[in-house]
Design an enzyme around this catalytic site. Structure first.
Site, PDB file in Angstrom:
ATOM      1  N   GLU A 185       0.852  -1.199   0.000  1.00 41.95           N
ATOM      2  CA  GLU A 185       0.000   0.000   0.000  1.00 41.95           C
ATOM      3  C   GLU A 185       0.884   1.243   0.000  1.00 41.95           C
ATOM      4  O   GLU A 185       1.887   1.273   0.707  1.00 41.95           O
ATOM      5  CB  GLU A 185      -0.784   0.001   1.316  1.00 41.95           C
ATOM      6  CG  GLU A 185      -2.267  -0.033   1.180  1.00 41.95           C
ATOM      7  CD  GLU A 185      -2.921  -0.119   2.553  1.00 41.95           C
ATOM      8  OE1 GLU A 185      -2.225  -0.110   3.594  1.00 41.95           O
ATOM      9  OE2 GLU A 185      -4.144  -0.186   2.569  1.00 41.95           O
ATOM     10  N   ARG A 196      -4.350  -4.522  -0.186  1.00 45.33           N
ATOM     11  CA  ARG A 196      -5.663  -3.892  -0.380  1.00 45.33           C
ATOM     12  C   ARG A 196      -5.915  -3.553  -1.846  1.00 45.33           C
ATOM     13  O   ARG A 196      -5.257  -4.045  -2.747  1.00 45.33           O
ATOM     14  CB  ARG A 196      -5.855  -2.673   0.523  1.00 45.33           C
ATOM     15  CG  ARG A 196      -5.986  -3.005   1.996  1.00 45.33           C
ATOM     16  CD  ARG A 196      -6.869  -2.016   2.731  1.00 45.33           C
ATOM     17  NE  ARG A 196      -6.981  -2.310   4.147  1.00 45.33           N
ATOM     18  CZ  ARG A 196      -6.272  -1.723   5.102  1.00 45.33           C
ATOM     19  NH1 ARG A 196      -5.406  -0.777   4.793  1.00 45.33           N
ATOM     20  NH2 ARG A 196      -6.430  -2.061   6.355  1.00 45.33           N
TER      21      ARG A 196
END
Ligand SMILES: Nc1ncnc2c1ncn2[C@@H]1O[C@H](COP(=O)(O)OP(=O)(O)O)[C@@H](O)[C@H]1O
Ligand SMILES: Cc1cn([C@H]2C[C@H](O)[C@@H](COP(=O)(O)O)O2)c(=O)[nH]c1=O
Length: 228
Positions: free
Chosen positions: A48, A101
């Site tokens: 991320e 994610r």
């Protein structure tokens, strides 16, 4: 380069690669999981872009959002959406891309949480939602498998305190519970938003040794995930 294909913009050459998204609550162990799989030769890991969220041209929108979510939630989430889209569209050399994610969880979990908890004004939510809808309608963002690291909020709270990220000192247990419930509704009950890929659930409350064992047990399933 992006080219049109079947009504959507597609990143050239990326169509045949598989995309695995590692999802889970804050401090559930996603980065640790990615670190483990980064040692596999045919997997490219994309963490991320938290460092960008902590520093955009000298500003820290992550810290600002935790200090005053009503004022800065839209700012952070606009930047998260942009940087996650950039991650999805980046070219990778390996046949398997493993991401931390996705643009989906940024919207379905974090934007949703700000709005549902009354901390994001309706107009901000509307603007972010229209942006998101435009992106997923016009740009191909394929995902082959979601690996959900399922933890209790209590585990995340303990790991969060241990990790000690400055901006996150203010996070209370209730915040982790809210994020947990949104993840469970999305990926386990599948009652809130469309799930873009099959979900592999891994219990992630265990110690590191046991987690590595579970990753090995699921390695084949993860590496062979392919969309139809
Ligand atoms: N299975 C585990 N048991 C104990 N601590 C863990 C485990 N997995 C990760 N940690 C620790 O918990 C903290 C958060 O882990 P991290 O991988 O950064 O989570 P995330 O990327 O999901 O936020 C880190 O300090 C990490 O070393
Ligand atoms: C995707 C996303 C994240 N955040 C926040 C939540 C955490 O404080 C960090 C990410 O850290 P993690 O250890 O990888 O969970 O960013 C957010 O506020 N909004 C988002 O959309």
């Amino acid at each position: 380069m992006l080219s049109p294909s079947q009504g959507k913009l597609v990143r050239n050459g990326e169509e045949r690669k598989s995309v695995i998204c590692i999802e889970g609550n804050i401090a559930s162990g996603k980065t640790t999981c990615l670190e483990y799989f980064s040692k596999t030769s045919n997997i490219e890991v994309l963490t991320e872009p938290v460092s960008k969220w902590r520093n955009v041209q000298g500003h820290n929108p992550l810290a600002l959002m935790y200090q005053d979510p009503e004022r800065w939630g839209l700012t952070l989430q606009t930047y998260v959406q942009l940087t996650m889209l950039d991650r999805h569209l980046s070219t990778v050399a390996a046949p398997v891309r493993m991401m931390e994610r996705s643009i989906y969880s940024a919207k379905y979990i974090f934007v949703e949480n700000l709005y549902k908890s009354g901390k994001m004004p309706e107009v901000d939510f509307a603007v972010l939602s229209e942006w998101f809808e435009w992106i997923v309608k016009n740009i191909a963002i394929p995902v082959d498998l979601i690996v959900y690291l399922q933890t209790t909020p209590q585990t995340c709270y303990e790991r969060l305190k241990q990790r000690c990220r400055e901006e996150e000192r203010v996070i209370p247990m209730e915040y982790l519970e809210a994020i947990h419930n949104l993840y469970e509704d999305w990926l386990i009950k599948q009652t809130s938003f469309k799930v873009p890929a099959p979900v592999l659930v891994i219990s992630a409350d265990d110690d590191l040794q046991k987690m590595l064992h579970q990753y090995e047990e699921n390695r084949e399933r993860i590496l062979t995930a392919r969309r139809a």
